[in-house]
Motif scaffolding. Structure first.
Motif, PDB file in Angstrom:
ATOM      1  N   GLY A  18       0.822  -1.206   0.000  1.00 28.71           N
ATOM      2  CA  GLY A  18       0.000   0.000   0.000  1.00 28.71           C
ATOM      3  C   GLY A  18       0.853   1.251   0.000  1.00 28.71           C
ATOM      4  N   TYR A  31      -5.846   3.694  -3.936  1.00 28.31           N
ATOM      5  CA  TYR A  31      -5.009   2.498  -4.040  1.00 28.31           C
ATOM      6  C   TYR A  31      -5.721   1.299  -3.426  1.00 28.31           C
ATOM      7  N   ILE A  32      -6.313   1.497  -2.267  1.00 30.01           N
ATOM      8  CA  ILE A  32      -7.045   0.404  -1.610  1.00 30.01           C
ATOM      9  C   ILE A  32      -8.204  -0.065  -2.492  1.00 30.01           C
ATOM     10  N   THR A  84      -6.820  -1.988  -5.662  1.00 33.99           N
ATOM     11  CA  THR A  84      -6.289  -3.326  -5.382  1.00 33.99           C
ATOM     12  C   THR A  84      -7.409  -4.295  -5.007  1.00 33.99           C
ATOM     13  N   ARG A  85      -8.415  -3.813  -4.302  1.00 32.78           N
ATOM     14  CA  ARG A  85      -9.545  -4.681  -3.971  1.00 32.78           C
ATOM     15  C   ARG A  85     -10.296  -5.095  -5.227  1.00 32.78           C
TER      16      ARG A  85
END
Length: 286
Positions: free
Chosen positions: A120, A137-138, A141-142
């Protein structure tokens, strides 16, 4: 003629329509796939990130003893930031690789890429990374984990673009912010190193210093040329990231018409621009 006699002709017509439809689809996604492939080739950004990380290694020979402590402290900070910077790039690249896969006929597994995304990114006032970049970003990526782990079931180019655009645009903004931060760091390095020569050479006036001064001037010219190349590379990196952002924005704005000639023509122009930019970024300073 009975209905039974019509079946072969009807079957042939269906096959023809299906093949024709497939050919149209393949053609219609070509520009999307090319755009995604070119956008995924952000190697210039990774190289600029590495150069940023290694700033102190280049500066160390030129720093006076009084500046050594500050140089070492700054080096620790840069190396701590480096992994965060690379993580943003990896997420954008994997998104584009996934989009390219959905726009193509081949199916290959990107699962191993998920493990390489990193831990992260963190907000950082000095670099310009904000909480919105962390959240994006979270989210990215999820989404990638969900899409790739499911084997891309229920996913199409349209759904990928629709669901990914907001986080992608925010991550591209993060990369643009960081690229400008890299350029600023490089400018400070240039002033530090070339400034030493600007100060010291005029005072080396003794006859026995002639050879030393000559070597110093040659070195100065080489370093000046190196920084000139780098200044251009930072400009090109910003241009490239901007092209990627604009191209994906065009996809998002035309979700219902991605097969349209105008959209395909615009994407093709972005692909050509990105290829030219990549060529410019390949210039390798010493």
């Amino acid at each position: 003629m009975t209905a039974r006699h019509h079946l072969p002709a009807l079957f042939a017509l269906c096959i023809s329509l299906l093949l024709g439809g497939c050919a149209t689809t393949n053609v219609s996604w070509q520009e999307v796939r090319d755009f995604a492939d070119q956008s995924a080739k952000l190697g210039g950004y990774a190289e600029l990130s590495t150069r940023f990380r290694d700033t102190y290694a280049r500066e160390q020979l030129y720093l006076p003893p009084a500046a050594e402590r500050i140089g070492k402290e700054t080096d620790v900070k840069r190396r701590a930031l480096y992994e965060d910077f690379i993580s943003a790039q990896k997420a954008v690249v994997l998104y584009m690789q996934t989009l390219s896969l959905l726009a193509g006929d081949a199916r290959y597994d990107l699962t191993d890429k998920l493990d390489d995304l990193g831990n992260g990114i963190k907000a950082n006032l000095e670099s310009g990374l904000e909480q919105k970049h962390v959240v994006a970003y979270i989210g990215m990526t999820r989404m990638l984990t969900r899409v790739i782990a499911s084997g891309y079931q229920g996913r199409s180019v349209e759904t990928m673009v629709r669901d990914g655009d907001r986080d992608l645009q925010t991550l591209l903004d993060a990369m643009l912010t960081l690229t400008r931060f890299y350029a600023k760091t490089n400018e400070n390095e240039k002033k530090t190193i070339l400034g030493i020569f600007d100060v010291e050479i005029p005072f080396a006036t003794r006859p026995q210093d002639r050879m030393l001064v000559t070597l110093a001037k040659v070195h100065y010219l080489n370093k000046s040329a190196e920084y000139k190349i780098l200044d251009k590379r930072y400009e090109l990196a910003v241009q490239g990231l901007t092209k990627v952002s604009l191209g994906h924005q065009k996809l998002r704005e035309n979700l219902g018409n991605l097969r349209g000639e105008e959209v395909r023509s615009i994407l093709a122009s972005y692909v050509r621009d990105l290829q030219i930019i990549r060529t410019g970024l390949s210039a390798n300073p010493n």
